[in-house]
Design an enzyme around this catalytic site. Structure first.
Site, PDB file in Angstrom:
ATOM      1  CD  GLU A   1       8.493  41.434  16.471  1.00  0.00           C
ATOM      2  OE1 GLU A   1       7.901  40.401  16.863  1.00  0.00           O
ATOM      3  OE2 GLU A   1       9.665  41.430  16.081  1.00  0.00           O
TER       4      GLU A   1
ATOM      5  NE  ARG B   1      -3.344  39.082  23.208  1.00  0.00           N
ATOM      6  CZ  ARG B   1      -3.752  37.824  23.023  1.00  0.00           C
ATOM      7  NH1 ARG B   1      -5.019  37.530  23.026  1.00  0.00           N
ATOM      8  NH2 ARG B   1      -2.870  36.851  22.846  1.00  0.00           N
TER       9      ARG B   1
ATOM     10  CB  CYS C   1     -21.312  18.746  15.812  1.00  0.00           C
ATOM     11  SG  CYS C   1     -22.741  19.233  14.869  1.00  0.00           S
TER      12      CYS C   1
HETATM   13  N1  LLP Z   1       5.843  38.879  17.389  1.00  0.00           N
HETATM   14  C1  LLP Z   1       5.908  37.544  17.257  1.00  0.00           C
HETATM   15  C2  LLP Z   1       7.141  36.942  16.803  1.00  0.00           C
HETATM   16  C3  LLP Z   1       4.784  36.749  17.563  1.00  0.00           C
HETATM   17  O1  LLP Z   1       4.847  35.428  17.445  1.00  0.00           O
HETATM   18  C4  LLP Z   1       3.575  37.376  18.006  1.00  0.00           C
HETATM   19  C5  LLP Z   1       2.397  36.578  18.330  1.00  0.00           C
HETATM   20  C6  LLP Z   1       3.561  38.775  18.105  1.00  0.00           C
HETATM   21  C7  LLP Z   1       4.718  39.493  17.799  1.00  0.00           C
HETATM   22  C8  LLP Z   1       2.348  39.535  18.530  1.00  0.00           C
HETATM   23  O2  LLP Z   1       1.948  39.237  19.826  1.00  0.00           O
HETATM   24  P1  LLP Z   1       0.804  40.105  20.543  1.00  0.00           P
HETATM   25  O3  LLP Z   1       1.316  41.520  20.695  1.00  0.00           O
HETATM   26  O4  LLP Z   1      -0.408  40.055  19.685  1.00  0.00           O
HETATM   27  O5  LLP Z   1       0.590  39.421  21.838  1.00  0.00           O
HETATM   28  N2  LLP Z   1      -3.744  33.285  18.981  1.00  0.00           N
HETATM   29  C9  LLP Z   1      -3.289  33.593  20.315  1.00  0.00           C
HETATM   30  C10 LLP Z   1      -2.104  34.521  20.287  1.00  0.00           C
HETATM   31  C11 LLP Z   1      -0.962  33.974  19.471  1.00  0.00           C
HETATM   32  C12 LLP Z   1       0.211  34.919  19.403  1.00  0.00           C
HETATM   33  C13 LLP Z   1       1.215  34.442  18.433  1.00  0.00           C
HETATM   34  N3  LLP Z   1       2.351  35.303  18.276  1.00  0.00           N
HETATM   35  C14 LLP Z   1      -4.456  34.190  21.112  1.00  0.00           C
HETATM   36  O6  LLP Z   1      -5.553  34.305  20.574  1.00  0.00           O
HETATM   37  O7  LLP Z   1      -4.303  34.488  22.293  1.00  0.00           O
END
Ligand code: LLP
Length: 429
Positions: free
Chosen positions: A286, A289, A355
């Site tokens: 999944e 990023r 702000c």
């Molecule tokens: N699967 C599940 C169950 C998740 O909760 C997430 C991300 C992903 C996959 C994808 O993760 P990735 O491959 O994108 O790392 N807003 C934060 C990141 C929050 C991630 C939340 N869950 C940031 O800007 O670093």
């Protein structure tokens, strides 16, 4: 490998000059490179080819309809976390039958909607949620496909707000309780079909080791579940980190790919394939990023400069409402001038118009000494950039643009003030 580089002294996305986009669309604007998304996704799919692996793109990272449509055309599935994300996927041409639905607090209307649309699986986070889905599925006269998210208690070595796989986190069911819970589902929840097992230990992991540890810890349980419940898949979650620091790879692809300390698709695949292959199961991954993170920049303009008592501030026209990552996670994003500078650098804070003292994009950063009116590109803004934006301080949402070779398309118009207050109304009295 992303496609932002200087050509003739101007920063370009693929073959498009970013200054041209800013001149026509204004700032702040998120600019995505289609080629980067397509290439990174293909690289991941190829690297995992020895497995029966399927990508479920984590929609939350970047949920623009055009990006989802691009993913759908490339045949990937989607990992969603709300009824809204499911609606977006369907609206963008995605197949609900290729969606896994995660999240700790799904509501009854969301569960019904997901079941009506025929999602591939609902990934559950607690026994009470399973009982609720069992009840709803019973009322609908169907068997709901479910998996449970196992919390393996492995530290992902990432920022505490995006660590999800330890005892302190709200996510999943503890590894010591998962077998008992599957037995309970089988014995007491006749309207559920146990389809798989899920885990996700965190986001922006820069090492392979926590993934390996978690897979090693959970594998024996997966093997047992395959025997006992004939499960169809194991989702190993997302979390592969990207390079935020040193991301401008202009002309240095070998260096980019070979950074020893940084996880790469290759090192990730090489470490996990031998552990997963013997299971003989469908593996879901999944990523969010890793697919879109380096595929976009946020274009912004320097508005003022201020020399304070101890610091120099460069004020820009983008704020923490546009990209919240530096304020929320101490996130680091490189900031590059759109017109190339030669050697004139300054140590400054890059701050926005909001702000709040937390409204910065960089602090004490050595950057090109840009002057008011100059354009800047905040790099690696594709993941959790626009998707986390808000209208705080009544700042309309930014525009989004997709570049494809030497062409570019607006994929979200800048929000108007009227659109920003749409839905607000005066009390009827
Ligand atoms: N699967 C599940 C169950 C998740 O909760 C997430 C991300 C992903 C996959 C994808 O993760 P990735 O491959 O994108 O790392 N807003 C934060 C990141 C929050 C991630 C939340 N869950 C940031 O800007 O670093």
């Amino acid at each position: 490998m992303h496609t932002f580089a200087y050509k003739n002294g101007t920063l370009c996305c693929e073959d498009v000059n970013l200054a041209d986009i800013a001149a026509k669309v204004g700032t702040p604007t998120f600019v995505y490179s289609k080629k980067t998304i397509v290439d990174d996704l293909a690289e991941l799919q190829q690297a995992l080819a020895p497995l029966d692996a399927h990508v479920a793109y984590a929609v939350k990272a970047c949920s623009n309809k055009a990006i989802l449509n691009l993913m759908a055309k490339m045949g990937v599935g989607f990992d969603i976390v709300s009824g809204g994300e499911l609606w977006r996927v369907i609206n963008a041409g995605g197949d609900p039958g290729q969606c896994t639905y995660a999240g700790v607090a799904k509501t009854e209307p969301e569960i019904r909607y997901a079941l009506e649309q025929g999602v591939y699986c609902i990934n559950c986070e607690s026994e009470n949620e399973l009982r609720e889905i069992n009840r709803i599925a019973g009322e609908m006269g169907i068997k709901a496909p479910v998996a449970v998210r196992v919390n393996p208690h492995v530290d992902a070595h990432t920022h505490k707000y995006i660590t999800t796989g330890t005892h302190e986190n709200k996510f999943g069911v503890d590894i010591t309780r998962i077998e008992a819970l599957y037995a309970t589902i089988a014995a007491e929840m006749p309207n559920l079909h146990i389809k798989g097992l899920q885990m996700h230990i965190g986001s922006q992991l820069t090492e392979v080791e926590p993934f390996v540890k978690a897979i090693q810890k959970v594998s024996p349980i997966v093997a047992k579940f395959k025997e006992q419940y004939d499960i169809e898949f194991w989702s190993i979650g997302g979390g592969i980190g990207i390079v935020y620091d040193g991301c401008l790879a202009s002309g240095q692809p070998e260096w980019w790919a070979a950074r020893p300390e940084q996880i790469t698709i290759r090192s990730y695949a090489e470490a996990i394939i031998p552990l997963l292959q013997p299971l003989g199961l469908k593996i879901l991954i999944e990523p969010g990023r890793r697919i879109v993170g380096n595929a976009a920049v946020m274009l912004t303009r320097c508005v003022y400069e201020k020399k304070g008592e101890v610091k120099t501030f460069k004020m820009i026209d983008a704020g923490m409402n546009d990209i919240i990552r530096p304020a929320l996670y101490e996130g680091y994003h490189e900031i590059w001038p759109v017109t190339e500078h030669q050697g004139d650098t300054i140590t400054a804070d890059i701050v926005g118009p909001i702000c709040e003292s937390g409204d910065f994009q960089a602090q004490n950063r050595e950057i090109a000494d840009v002057k008011p009116g100059e354009l800047l590109a905040e790099m690696s803004a594709g993941a959790y950039g626009f998707s986390m934006a808000s209208t705080y301080n009544s700042r309309p949402l930014a525009a989004e643009v997709l570049v494809d070779g030497d062409k570019w398309h607006i994929i979200r118009h800048r929000q108007t003030l009227e659109q920003m207050v749409q839905g607000e109304c005066l009390p009827e009295c």
